[in-house]
Design a protein around this motif. Structure first.
Motif, short mmCIF file in Angstrom:
data_model
loop_
_atom_site.label_atom_id
_atom_site.label_comp_id
_atom_site.label_asym_id
_atom_site.label_seq_id
_atom_site.Cartn_x
_atom_site.Cartn_y
_atom_site.Cartn_z
N VAL A 1 0.81 -1.21 0.00
CA VAL A 1 0.00 0.00 0.00
C VAL A 1 0.85 1.27 0.00
O VAL A 1 1.92 1.31 0.62
CB VAL A 1 -0.94 -0.01 1.22
CG1 VAL A 1 -0.15 -0.13 2.51
CG2 VAL A 1 -1.82 1.22 1.26
N VAL A 2 0.42 2.29 -0.74
CA VAL A 2 1.08 3.60 -0.74
C VAL A 2 0.35 4.48 0.29
O VAL A 2 -0.84 4.77 0.14
CB VAL A 2 1.04 4.26 -2.13
CG1 VAL A 2 1.74 5.62 -2.09
CG2 VAL A 2 1.70 3.35 -3.16
N LEU A 3 1.08 4.92 1.31
CA LEU A 3 0.48 5.66 2.41
C LEU A 3 0.49 7.17 2.21
O LEU A 3 -0.37 7.87 2.76
CB LEU A 3 1.22 5.34 3.72
CG LEU A 3 1.15 3.91 4.21
CD1 LEU A 3 1.99 3.75 5.48
CD2 LEU A 3 -0.30 3.50 4.48
N ALA A 4 1.47 7.70 1.47
CA ALA A 4 1.61 9.15 1.36
C ALA A 4 2.25 9.53 0.05
O ALA A 4 3.10 8.78 -0.48
CB ALA A 4 2.43 9.71 2.53
N SER B 1 -8.54 1.06 -2.98
CA SER B 1 -8.68 2.28 -2.19
C SER B 1 -7.56 3.26 -2.52
O SER B 1 -6.45 2.87 -2.87
CB SER B 1 -8.64 1.94 -0.70
OG SER B 1 -9.68 1.06 -0.36
N VAL B 2 -7.86 4.56 -2.38
CA VAL B 2 -6.90 5.62 -2.61
C VAL B 2 -6.57 6.25 -1.26
O VAL B 2 -7.45 6.82 -0.60
CB VAL B 2 -7.45 6.68 -3.58
CG1 VAL B 2 -6.45 7.82 -3.76
CG2 VAL B 2 -7.79 6.04 -4.92
N ALA C 1 -3.09 15.34 -10.87
CA ALA C 1 -3.22 14.76 -9.54
C ALA C 1 -2.45 13.46 -9.52
O ALA C 1 -2.58 12.64 -10.44
CB ALA C 1 -4.68 14.52 -9.19
N VAL C 2 -1.63 13.27 -8.51
CA VAL C 2 -0.86 12.03 -8.34
C VAL C 2 -1.43 11.30 -7.13
O VAL C 2 -1.58 11.88 -6.05
CB VAL C 2 0.63 12.30 -8.16
CG1 VAL C 2 1.40 11.00 -7.96
CG2 VAL C 2 1.18 13.05 -9.37
N THR C 3 -1.76 10.03 -7.31
CA THR C 3 -2.40 9.25 -6.26
C THR C 3 -1.56 8.06 -5.84
O THR C 3 -0.79 7.51 -6.64
CB THR C 3 -3.78 8.74 -6.72
OG1 THR C 3 -3.61 7.93 -7.89
CG2 THR C 3 -4.72 9.89 -7.02
N GLY C 4 -1.74 7.65 -4.58
CA GLY C 4 -1.16 6.41 -4.08
C GLY C 4 -2.28 5.48 -3.67
O GLY C 4 -3.21 5.88 -2.95
N THR D 1 0.06 1.01 -6.41
CA THR D 1 0.32 1.77 -7.62
C THR D 1 0.37 3.27 -7.34
O THR D 1 -0.33 3.78 -6.47
CB THR D 1 -0.75 1.50 -8.70
OG1 THR D 1 -2.04 1.78 -8.17
CG2 THR D 1 -0.69 0.06 -9.17
N VAL D 2 1.22 3.94 -8.10
CA VAL D 2 1.30 5.40 -8.11
C VAL D 2 0.83 5.83 -9.50
O VAL D 2 1.42 5.44 -10.51
CB VAL D 2 2.73 5.89 -7.84
CG1 VAL D 2 2.79 7.41 -7.85
CG2 VAL D 2 3.24 5.34 -6.51
#
Length: 345
Positions: A28-31, A311-312, A326-329, A334-335
């Protein structure tokens, strides 16, 4: 001028693919935070979970990783902000074990030792700003000690020392922090599990006014302007977004239902085509997530939700090649990068 947690963006009409894959973490990407290194736009992301304890720097033009992932401690880093110290691009991270670190983004190496007298609980929220011409980081903590419950701390990023005593008042973990200006004074705005939003004068390190009460856990905070008024925008566990007037400390309008059925897990603000917008991320039924863009003046959505397969948990806005993005994690590691002009024409 205070450096805000999120960058402002300007509209340039054009078309990119609706979602570009920038890269992947192993969990998971947290930040996510955006900045520049050697004049190039970059994203700095933090991985979490059992399989990824790294921070990664991504070239957003080439959409590829810069150097090797920066390894940390298991379950350690959970938040990141990007700014400058003495003209050098830096990232500031907070960890599950309470440490706060500064990283040189050019070398991708830590600058000195972790900051002393960090949080006794986790340091789960961080923002970068400026006080009296000096760069500072503001961090939000977990339960802390009996005398300093859920503290908010201010750090001098040049000396890497705390400024004064912790700012206390929250009775639950501080999950979100943003910085801005109110009446020409630098402030921090914090959101907590205790359901309150607090404003702090960063010069005196004292609370400004009474807490603003949302009566639900606050998961995200961002600072901007609407009709020339300084505002805080918050995202909460109850799936609502709220807009607060930072001069009067009152809610503007009613809470805005976001459609994120499991809460607003990511939030940022900016400007597109001269109008203030918020971008929210969350999870919906069956684990499918979405990203939504909102006009802050009308409190209405702009365009259709951008669908995701997971989930984002993190979102940031900025510019790449003159395009607002917009850049999402995501929860699947995935980024991704989205062209905001497609949704804001």
């Amino acid at each position: 001028m205070i450096a805000a947690l999120t960058a402002c963006v300007a509209l340039v009409v054009g078309f990119w693919p609706s979602a570009d894959l920038v890269g992947r973490h192993d969990d998971v990407v947290l930040a996510v935070a955006l900045g520049q290194v050697n004049g190039q736009p970059v994203a700095v992301t933090v991985g979490g979970g059992m399989n990824d304890d790294t921070m990664r720097v991504w070239d957003l033009t080439a959409r590829e990783l810069i150097g090797e992932p920066i390894a940390g401690q298991p379950y350690s880093v959970e938040t990141v902000a990007v700014g400058q110290v003495n003209g050098r691009p830096v990232a500031v991270t907070g960890s599950v074990v309470g440490t706060v670190r500064v990283w040189d983004l050019t070398t991708r190496k830590p600058m000195g030792e972790p900051m002393t007298r960090s949080h006794t609980g986790s340091a789960g929220a961080v923002a970068i700003g400026e006080v009296n011409g000096r760069p500072v980081a503001v961090t939000g903590g977990d339960w802390g000690t009996e005398t300093h419950k859920s503290p908010v701390r201010v750090w001098d990023l040049i000396t890497r020392e705390p400024l004064g005593e912790p700012m206390t008042g929250h009775t639950g973990p501080v999950l979100a922090v943003a910085v801005g200006q109110v009446n020409g004074r630098p402030v921090a705005v914090t959101g907590s599990v205790d359901g309150t939003v607090r404003v702090w004068d960063l010069t005196t390190r004292k609370p400004v006014g009474e807490p603003m009460t949302s009566r639900t856990r606050v998961w995200g905070v961002a600072v901007g302007e609407v009709n020339d008024r300084p505002v805080a925008v918050t995202g909460s566990e109850d799936q609502n977004m709220r807009i607060w007037d930072l001069t009067t400390h009152t809610l503007i309008g009613e809470p805005v239902p976001t459609g994120h059925t499991h809460g607003v897990s990511a939030l940022t603000v900016g400007q597109v085509n001269g109008r203030p917008v918020a971008v929210t991320g969350g999870s919906n039924d069956n684990g499918d997530g979405s990203v939504r863009v909102w006009d802050l003046a009308t409190r209405r959505p702009i365009g259709d939700p951008m669908g995701y397969t997971n989930s984002v948990f993190a979102v940031a806005v900025g510019q790449v090649n003159g395009q607002p993005v917009a850049v999402t994690g995501d929860g699947d590691g995935t980024v991704r990068m989205r062209d905001l002009s497609v949704y804001t024409r």
